[in-house]
Design an enzyme around this catalytic site. Sequence first.
Site, PDB file in Angstrom:
ATOM      1  N   HIS A 146      36.498  66.589  43.607  1.00 57.21           N
ATOM      2  CA  HIS A 146      36.496  67.913  43.886  1.00 57.21           C
ATOM      3  C   HIS A 146      38.601  68.797  43.371  1.00 57.21           C
ATOM      4  CE1 HIS A 146      33.810  69.454  46.649  1.00 57.21           C
ATOM      5  NE2 HIS A 146      33.610  67.554  46.636  1.00 57.21           N
ATOM      6  N   ASP A 179      44.421  73.034  40.127  1.00 54.85           N
ATOM      7  CA  ASP A 179      43.807  72.865  40.992  1.00 54.85           C
ATOM      8  C   ASP A 179      42.745  72.639  40.740  1.00 54.85           C
ATOM      9  OD1 ASP A 179      43.534  72.978  44.216  1.00 54.85           O
ATOM     10  OD2 ASP A 179      44.219  74.723  44.291  1.00 54.85           O
TER      11      ASP A 179
END
Length: 454
Positions: free
Chosen positions: A155, A362
Amino acid sequence: MRRLVAVSNRVSSLRAAPLAGGLAVALADALRENRGLWFGWSGKTVDVANDEPHVSREGEVTSATVDLTQEDHDAYYSGFANRCLWPLFHFRLDLTGYDRAHYEAYKRVNLRFAQSLLPLLEQDDLVWVHDYHLFPIGRELRKLGAKQRLGFFLHIPFPPRELLTTLPQHLSLVKALFEYDLVGFQIEDDVKRLAAYVEQDLGGKVGHGWMEAFGKRLRIQAFPVGIDTARFHDFGFSTHGEREYQRMREFLRDRDQIIGVDRLDYSKGLVRRMNAYELLLDRHPESHGRVTYLQVAPISRGEVTAYRDFRRELEQHAASMNGRFGRVDWVPVRYVNEAIPRRRLAGLYRASRIGLVTPMRDGMNLVAKEYVAAQDEADPGVLILSRFAGAAQEMRDALLVNPYDTEEVATALETARTMAVDERRRRHQSLMRGLLENDVAQWSRRFLEALTTE
């Protein structure tokens, strides 16, 4: 139908999943559709750990959890996972701590998890492992004789080889990935970074959708994670969302609100974000009293020194700005550590003219997607998004910025604040179309279809 077994660091309540967001939402529906099993840490620490999992059922889904000793939790989770892998994979070598004892605990906990999970597996299961806490569990399952299809999804970002190779255990970590049948990353850039490592450091082979090294062939693909777009949009107009929206509009009294919602984490760019807002106020005195910035930053990993230091810096910066610019009837920055339930949060997004999402790095960033989903299509807000968030690959109609460039972010804030409604609608329609086409259900379906394919 083959059963889905999801493996993650923590196991959440399925009933609370729609309100929790993130991975919980992604897995809950997939598990229900595939009469699944969800395995992971219970969230509890004990004096003596027992490898026998705690098993419970919610409808068609089984949850199985194991406890950790405080020592293992501190070394595996707070130590190797979050003092080493998290900063390294977010390109922060300056904050990365290397401790061999922590790595040994990381391997030990992954082995324990594998030993507890193996007896629960059925022959035809699809096993889907999630995130950086659990790189080695696939290898440990294979050593114990598991023959099931194993998939892994990361992720967070995958780092360039020049950073990855600073990790003393880089070879072992990558070798563990080759025990899976399928590895998924958020964006193609992550796939390319692993490909460069495999070719240049391992002398392996790379093709479209596959890599070869250690005598094994690994299938690999980008699967950008989405949100439950329609449900989150409805949250903004639900009883709780509408109440929060009306309360906030009454409080703002026609002021434009900028909103940021992030875990309290150094990777999110919160200090630089405040610098950009401060520059906006310096450059545009006419905005004083007409714009306000709400930063919601729930505390996470407070036991890690870097996080405590960062929190102190952020609090001091917010106080300094309010002291410098504030008036009796206007507070420029409202900074809160409250974790806000998602229905209320959707109402806050809807009441905010600007969504400010500027992480330094991110994997995806679902806040950007939630902000867009919560908007009123007749009068939508404007998303300002870091080009270093994975979401920027899909959300081209956001105002994309370099979070390291304070002037660029400040300029984007003024652009967003003064943007005409027709332009705001055009951008929102385009962004919303992408969110509906690639929602969280499509993401999990694509990954599981790829994992099922031999």
